[in-house]
Design a protein around this motif. Structure first.
Motif, mmCIF file in Angstrom:
data_model
loop_
_atom_site.group_PDB
_atom_site.id
_atom_site.type_symbol
_atom_site.label_atom_id
_atom_site.label_comp_id
_atom_site.label_asym_id
_atom_site.label_seq_id
_atom_site.Cartn_x
_atom_site.Cartn_y
_atom_site.Cartn_z
ATOM 1 N N PRO A 174 0.806 -1.230 0.000
ATOM 2 C CA PRO A 174 0.000 0.000 0.000
ATOM 3 C C PRO A 174 0.839 1.280 0.000
ATOM 4 C CG PRO A 174 -0.033 -1.027 2.168
ATOM 5 C CD PRO A 174 0.631 -2.003 1.238
ATOM 6 N N HIS A 175 2.128 1.181 0.325
ATOM 7 C CA HIS A 175 2.995 2.360 0.369
ATOM 8 C C HIS A 175 3.826 2.519 -0.907
ATOM 9 C CE1 HIS A 175 1.955 2.748 4.584
ATOM 10 N NE2 HIS A 175 2.294 1.484 4.748
ATOM 11 N N LEU A 176 3.638 1.599 -1.849
ATOM 12 C CA LEU A 176 4.415 1.617 -3.090
ATOM 13 C C LEU A 176 3.469 1.845 -4.267
ATOM 14 C CD1 LEU A 176 7.376 1.099 -4.058
ATOM 15 C CD2 LEU A 176 6.684 -1.272 -4.453
ATOM 16 N N SER A 177 3.797 2.820 -5.110
ATOM 17 C CA SER A 177 2.941 3.133 -6.257
ATOM 18 C C SER A 177 3.809 3.485 -7.454
ATOM 19 C CB SER A 177 1.997 4.297 -5.926
ATOM 20 O OG SER A 177 2.747 5.465 -5.616
ATOM 21 N N ALA A 178 3.187 3.512 -8.622
ATOM 22 C CA ALA A 178 3.927 3.834 -9.845
ATOM 23 C C ALA A 178 2.976 4.406 -10.889
ATOM 24 C CB ALA A 178 4.624 2.592 -10.396
#
Length: 262
Positions: free
Chosen positions: A162-166
């Protein structure tokens, strides 16, 4: 109990195999030169120490490393299988034979397979966030290239963290190739610990709609305690044990108190 069960017919190999959470993994279709790996996690549920002698693949399309060769009671380890996407193309698979010599000789078998695509590449081969201080964001860029089709599109990027996005932006297009610039971001609320996750690129590709991108890094606190989980061993009533915890900080500090619930 382990000594007793090892005398039973057919149990000599089962005790080793049962330590693994899973014994097979399909990488699916992956990009050429991409860093692709899977951790076969195992736990020692026995009172005896478990020692891993070796892990050998049946095919050079897969390389291996043993994270923790010696496992105490309830300790976790892993056999890390790395798919060789630099020199192999197309469909490949391997059987991994893991050999133990403690507490008794035994072997366990793991299986991996995958398909290496020659027309999809990442630059760099994976996302290395490095060491990040807790509370700070981190950001990296990756170039995604697809050759031989101008209609290829990245429609979505999924993350199990949930803390990683792109986000991906189309950078170039012609009759024979498509190029995307993908920005990978870790938000400052990420907890302390190691990051080893895969982003999934969802595309309109006719052969495979999803391609994994490995993201690695480590979020560190201003003050750390090692080990984070402390196993006191197997004790008899009346016995006592002493263990040491190491507390480290980036700046001078004092330990003002130590409390326990029990």
């Amino acid at each position: 109990c382990l000594v007793f069960f090892l005398t039973l017919p057919g149990f000599g190999e089962e005790w080793a195999q049962k330590m693994f959470e899973t014994d097979s993994h399909d990488f699916g279709q992956v990009a050429r030169n991409a860093k692709v790996e899977f951790r076969f996690v195992l736990t020692n549920p026995y009172l005896e120490d478990v020692h891993i002698v070796s892990a050998v693949p049946s095919c050079s399309c897969t390389s291996l490393r043993i994270e923790t060769p010696l496992l105490k009671t309830y300790e976790k380890g892993a056999i890390v299988a790395v798919f060789n996407t630099k020199t192999f193309r197309g469909q490949h698979g391997a059987t991994v034979t893991v050999t133990f010599d403690q507490p008794f000789y035994a072997t366990a078998q793991l299986h991996v397979k995958g398909y290496v695509r020659d027309d999809v590449t990442f630059d760099p081969e994976h996302v290395e966030l490095g060491t990040i201080d807790q509370g700070n964001p981190a950001e990296k860029w990756v170039t995604v290239n697809f050759s031989s089709s101008s209609g290829w599109q990245i429609r979505e990027i999924r993350s199990s963290n949930p803390h990683l996005s792109a986000q991906a932006v189309q950078r170039g297009i012609d009759a024979n190739s498509v190029s995307y610039a993908m920005r990978v971001r870790l938000d400052p609320r990420a907890p302390v610990g190691y990051i080893r996750d895969h982003l999934m690129l969802v595309t309109n590709d006719a052969q495979s709609t999803q391609f994994p991108v490995l993201v690695e890094g480590r979020v560190v606190s201003a003050v750390t305690v090692s080990p984070a989980s402390l196993f006191l061993g197997v004790l008899r009533p009346g016995e006592s044990v002493t263990k040491r915890l190491v507390v480290q900080g980036k700046k001078p500090f004092r330990v003002t108190s130590v409390t326990s619930e029990g």
